[in-house]
Design an enzyme around this catalytic site. Structure first.
Site, PDB file in Angstrom:
ATOM      1  N   ARG A   1       2.889  14.791  12.270  1.00 13.59           N
ATOM      2  CA  ARG A   1       3.686  14.432  11.099  1.00 13.59           C
ATOM      3  C   ARG A   1       3.673  15.629  10.153  1.00 13.59           C
ATOM      4  NH1 ARG A   1       1.716   8.457   9.380  1.00 13.59           N
ATOM      5  NH2 ARG A   1      -0.375   9.300   9.651  1.00 13.59           N
TER       6      ARG A   1
ATOM      7  N   LYS B   1       0.833  -1.211   0.000  1.00 11.87           N
ATOM      8  CA  LYS B   1       0.000   0.000   0.000  1.00 11.87           C
ATOM      9  C   LYS B   1       0.861   1.253   0.000  1.00 11.87           C
ATOM     10  CE  LYS B   1      -1.250   2.144   3.596  1.00 11.87           C
ATOM     11  NZ  LYS B   1      -1.799   2.843   4.778  1.00 11.87           N
ATOM     12  N   ASN B   2       1.909   1.256   0.839  1.00 12.15           N
ATOM     13  CA  ASN B   2       2.739   2.446   0.970  1.00 12.15           C
ATOM     14  C   ASN B   2       3.566   2.721  -0.270  1.00 12.15           C
ATOM     15  OD1 ASN B   2       1.785   3.027   3.510  1.00 12.15           O
ATOM     16  ND2 ASN B   2       3.460   1.995   4.576  1.00 12.15           N
TER      17      ASN B   2
ATOM     18  N   ARG C   1      -8.239   0.185   5.596  1.00 12.32           N
ATOM     19  CA  ARG C   1      -7.326   1.111   4.939  1.00 12.32           C
ATOM     20  C   ARG C   1      -6.047   0.418   4.497  1.00 12.32           C
ATOM     21  NH1 ARG C   1      -5.092   4.630   8.352  1.00 12.32           N
ATOM     22  NH2 ARG C   1      -4.103   5.492   6.500  1.00 12.32           N
TER      23      ARG C   1
ATOM     24  N   ILE D   1       9.824   7.229  16.399  1.00 12.74           N
ATOM     25  CA  ILE D   1       9.334   7.872  15.181  1.00 12.74           C
ATOM     26  C   ILE D   1       8.121   8.752  15.467  1.00 12.74           C
ATOM     27  CG2 ILE D   1       8.591   7.524  12.804  1.00 12.74           C
ATOM     28  CD1 ILE D   1      11.413   6.519  13.386  1.00 12.74           C
TER      29      ILE D   1
ATOM     30  N   ARG E   1      -3.101  10.717   4.591  1.00 14.49           N
ATOM     31  CA  ARG E   1      -1.921  11.562   4.479  1.00 14.49           C
ATOM     32  C   ARG E   1      -1.206  11.405   3.150  1.00 14.49           C
ATOM     33  NH1 ARG E   1       0.169  14.522   8.312  1.00 14.49           N
ATOM     34  NH2 ARG E   1       2.134  14.578   7.206  1.00 14.49           N
TER      35      ARG E   1
ATOM     36  N   ASP F   1       5.878   0.773  11.812  1.00 13.40           N
ATOM     37  CA  ASP F   1       4.614   0.168  11.414  1.00 13.40           C
ATOM     38  C   ASP F   1       4.463  -1.281  11.875  1.00 13.40           C
ATOM     39  OD1 ASP F   1       3.602   2.430  10.276  1.00 13.40           O
ATOM     40  OD2 ASP F   1       3.945   1.834   8.205  1.00 13.40           O
TER      41      ASP F   1
ATOM     42  N   CYS G   1      -4.048   8.677  10.163  1.00 10.18           N
ATOM     43  CA  CYS G   1      -4.127   8.117  11.515  1.00 10.18           C
ATOM     44  C   CYS G   1      -3.705   9.138  12.556  1.00 10.18           C
ATOM     45  CB  CYS G   1      -3.218   6.889  11.635  1.00 10.18           C
ATOM     46  SG  CYS G   1      -3.878   5.420  10.844  1.00 10.18           S
TER      47      CYS G   1
END
Length: 447
Positions: free
Chosen positions: A147, A47-48, A425, A355, A118, A333, A142
């Site tokens: 961020r 997905k990313n 998502r 992070i 985002r 993640d 999220c």
């Protein structure tokens, strides 16, 4: 890939796949724990990566085709909605998505769409580079901490853009001569800023150097696709990326890499529940920082061709310490999933999150299931217990959601995970995939 869409041109968009799962905040997942997992789980495209590649399609007026695309995810649906709003024509069939951005109608990415995710901020660089202007809403996503997009803005300004913030929008314009190459040093590592600026720099005049760039595999995958489109990029996978701008980019076909976070999630699931699971289309090399911790905890992970075989080496997992860091460090993640695993491990483990400052929201929910977790600042001590107990729990974000599902797989009795729209998502058919290897899991619709 043209044969899949023989009539594909700048006309109407078309879907020939099933619609993403329609869920509301009232949908739930119910799990009865205790079942071992045995069988095969197919790993979806990342997905990313897919979301960024879709934005890259804005850099050319020619058609681009991506296969191994996780088309059923809600985030993908949101990105399709945004690109179609801009004027792209999009067609989807099975795991292929085709995008044509030859007839862009607006350079405004509105709040109502961008607030959902985002990743939408990554239309900023491509629109600005190709058309000289863009107006993009500040993004949502999220609720896992601040961020900021200041690194995106500062970097684009160094490329010559004039940027103002007006009523929640980033309003960007390029000089008449276009963006110009620059030597950009990021004060801290940022995946999104690296991606946005790398895309923008492909059409800038001259050479751009990105120093202290993020090194994630998804960035390399994006860069490889841009190179197929005619971009001149070197240094992918290092902290210094050089982009020599070109006049225009062409269309291409690109296969999206496997989702390393989904891979890690199912490795942990198999390790927690026991049994032997084969993960299809997965690469352990993308999880090198995680592998040592998994082995130390007692999970056996073996690459076999294009698959990964997972089993548990010991009768009980062992507690280990982890600290999240930018790639190639331990990925944030996977922090929540790893913490879920530590709740049933022998001994104690420390989890340090460097992070995001607000990524322990799953801790109270895990403690409701009988976990023994104490947090202080950005660290958590997890003291393993013999058994978790099923409970009603509430998901707060994407990775917290899946951590609660993993806990439910090994808890005594029934676990009900509420607000699972977060899962939709980022995880394709998680109920089907886990149920297919033996988990007692079902989705309960609010309808």
């Amino acid at each position: 890939m043209e044969s899949l869409f023989p009539d594909f041109r700048a006309g109407k968009s078309k879907d020939t796949i099933s619609s993403p799962i329609k869920s509301s905040q009232l949908d739930k997942i119910k799990i009865i724990g205790g079942a071992q997992l045995n069988g095969i789980i197919p790993i979806s495209g990342a997905k990313n990566c897919a979301l960024k590649l879709m934005c890259a399609s804005l850099l050319t007026g020619e058609s681009v085709y991506f296969d191994n695309s996780p088309n059923s995810l809600r985030d993908m649906k949101s990105q399709v909605e945004l690109l179609e709003y801009l004027g792209c024509v999009i067609k989807r069939e099975s795991d292929v998505i085709a995008i044509n951005a030859s007839n862009i109608k607006t350079y405004i990415a509105p709040y109502d769409i961008v607030r959902k995710m985002r990743g939408s901020i990554l239309v900023l660089g491509p629109l600005l580079a190709r058309f000289g202007k863009a107006k993009v809403s500040l993004p949502g996503g999220c609720a896992i901490g601040t961020r900021p997009v200041d690194l995106h803005i500062k970097g684009l300004e160094e490329l010559g853009a004039i940027i103002t913030l007006e009523e929640g929008y980033i309003n960007a314009k390029a000089p008449k001569s276009g963006l110009k190459g620059a030597n950009i040093i990021f004060p801290k590592v940022s995946v999104g800023a690296t991606e946005n600026l790398m895309m923008a720099a492909t059409l800038a005049n001259g050479t751009t150097t990105l120093k202290n760039a993020a090194k994630e595999p998804e960035i390399s995958d994006l860069g490889k696709c841009l190179i197929k489109m005619g971009a001149k990029i070197d240094g992918l996978g290092s902290d210094t990326i050089r982009i020599e701008g070109v006049k225009s980019l062409n269309g291409t076909h690109h296969s999206i890499m496997a989702d390393r976070i989904e891979t890690g999630t199912y490795i942990i699931a198999a390790g927690m529940a026991g049994g032997t699971v084969t993960l299809q289309n997965a690469r352990i090399s993308d999880l090198s920082a995680v592998l040592g911790h998994l082995c130390q905890a007692g999970i056996e992970v073996e690459q076999s061709g294009n698959n990964i075989i997972v089993s548990r080496e010991t009768s009980r997992l062992q507690g280990v310490d982890i600290m999240t860091e930018p790639y190639p460090g331990f990925p944030t993640d996977l922090q929540a999933q790893f913490m879920a695993m530590l709740t049933i491990a022998s001994g104690a483990g420390m989890v340090t999150e460097t992070i995001f400052e607000n990524r322990f929201m799953h801790v109270p929910e895990l403690n409701r299931m009988g976990a023994d977790i104490t947090t202080q600042g950005n660290s958590a001590i997890v003291r393993g217990v013999e058994k978790l107990k099923g409970a009603e729990v509430m998901a707060t974000d994407l990775r917290a959601s899946v951590a609660l599902v993993l806990a439910g797989l090994v808890a005594q009795g029934q676990t009900t995970v509420n607000r699972i729209y977060h899962l939709d998502r980022g995880y394709e058919d998680i109920v089907g995939k886990l149920g297919g290897v033996g988990a007692n899991i079902k989705r309960v619709s609010s309808n």
